[in-house]
Motif scaffolding. Structure first.
Motif, short mmCIF file in Angstrom:
data_model
loop_
_atom_site.label_atom_id
_atom_site.label_comp_id
_atom_site.label_asym_id
_atom_site.label_seq_id
_atom_site.Cartn_x
_atom_site.Cartn_y
_atom_site.Cartn_z
N THR A 1 0.83 -1.21 0.00
CA THR A 1 0.00 0.00 0.00
C THR A 1 0.86 1.26 0.00
OG1 THR A 1 -1.82 -1.10 1.16
CG2 THR A 1 -1.75 1.30 1.29
N VAL A 2 1.86 1.29 0.86
CA VAL A 2 2.73 2.46 0.96
C VAL A 2 3.58 2.62 -0.30
CG1 VAL A 2 4.64 3.51 2.25
CG2 VAL A 2 2.77 2.38 3.48
N HIS A 3 4.05 1.51 -0.83
CA HIS A 3 4.86 1.56 -2.06
C HIS A 3 4.05 2.17 -3.20
CE1 HIS A 3 7.86 0.36 -5.04
NE2 HIS A 3 6.85 -0.05 -5.79
N ASN A 4 2.80 1.73 -3.36
CA ASN A 4 1.95 2.24 -4.44
C ASN A 4 1.59 3.71 -4.24
OD1 ASN A 4 1.94 -0.26 -5.66
ND2 ASN A 4 0.02 -0.91 -4.71
N LYS A 5 1.60 4.15 -3.00
CA LYS A 5 1.29 5.55 -2.69
C LYS A 5 2.39 6.49 -3.16
CE LYS A 5 0.44 8.43 1.42
NZ LYS A 5 0.26 8.39 2.89
N TYR A 6 3.64 6.03 -3.08
CA TYR A 6 4.78 6.90 -3.39
C TYR A 6 5.46 6.57 -4.72
CZ TYR A 6 4.47 8.57 1.42
OH TYR A 6 4.04 9.13 2.60
#
Length: 205
Positions: A70-75
């Motif tokens: 989730t965090v990877h896709n956010k940034y």
């Protein structure tokens, strides 16, 4: 028993991953360090998950992988150049309809995944947050007006942001064009919301 997960990312990503994991209430340790390669800095971390029950360890491992993804896709943009984040990841409490209307009005390429409450967008979340800060300021100012419903507040907020005109001018314009009407001392919608939005967004300063 324990499991180990290794990750790489920017400092911002690593910090957010750590913060999210800390809210899971699991037994874990988190070791991070800065690395340098080809004159570029990046961060890496090792997450150790501990547990006495195998099924719980597997579940915790799965939840952490979901957080990392989730965090990877956010940034980081996907192959189509889109970043992905949930609406509740946005910094400012702007209602969903107004967020989506704003992105559309600004001609920002995005997709809204309703079932997941996720936006896939060509702009980074920091850029969207800067836009929404201004949107929320305008929306909050409308609390001092007798506006009858959320759709009217939404369309006025967006019109002020896009056209740069004053709230009073746009309300007057809407009344003159019979897009709005006064009812019980409140400004209410008088015509189709899509027509009203189109008309007010085309008003020149």
């Amino acid at each position: 028993m324990k499991r180990i997960i290794s990750i790489k990312g920017t400092e911002e990503e690593i910090i957010e991953i750590c913060e999210r994991i800390s809210k899971l209430g699991i037994d874990y340790s988190f070791d991070a360090k800065a690395n340098y390669a080809e004159n570029r800095a990046y961060n890496s971390a090792r997450i150790k998950i501990f547990g006495d029950e195998k099924y719980k360890l597997v579940e915790d491992h799965k939840n952490i992988l979901t957080i990392i993804d989730t965090v990877h896709n956010k940034y980081n943009a996907d192959t189509k150049g889109l970043f992905e984040y949930k609406l509740n990841d946005l910094k400012y409490p702007v209602n969903k309809d107004l967020v989506l209307d704003t992105l559309s009005a600004l001609k920002i390429n995005f997709k809204y995944l309703k079932d997941e409450n996720v936006i896939k967008c060509e702009r980074k979340i920091e850029e969207i947050n800067r836009i929404l800060k201004d949107i929320l300021d305008i929306y909050s100012e409308l609390n001092f007006y007798n506006i009858g419903s959320k759709p009217v507040k939404n369309v006025l907020t967006l019109a002020v942001y896009i056209t740069g005109r004053d709230i009073d001018e746009l309300i007057e314009e809407g009344l003159e064009k019979e897009l709005f009407r006064e009812e019980d001392e409140k400004i209410v919608l008088n015509k189709d919301i899509n027509l009203t939005r189109k008309e007010l967004l085309s008003v020149k300063k």
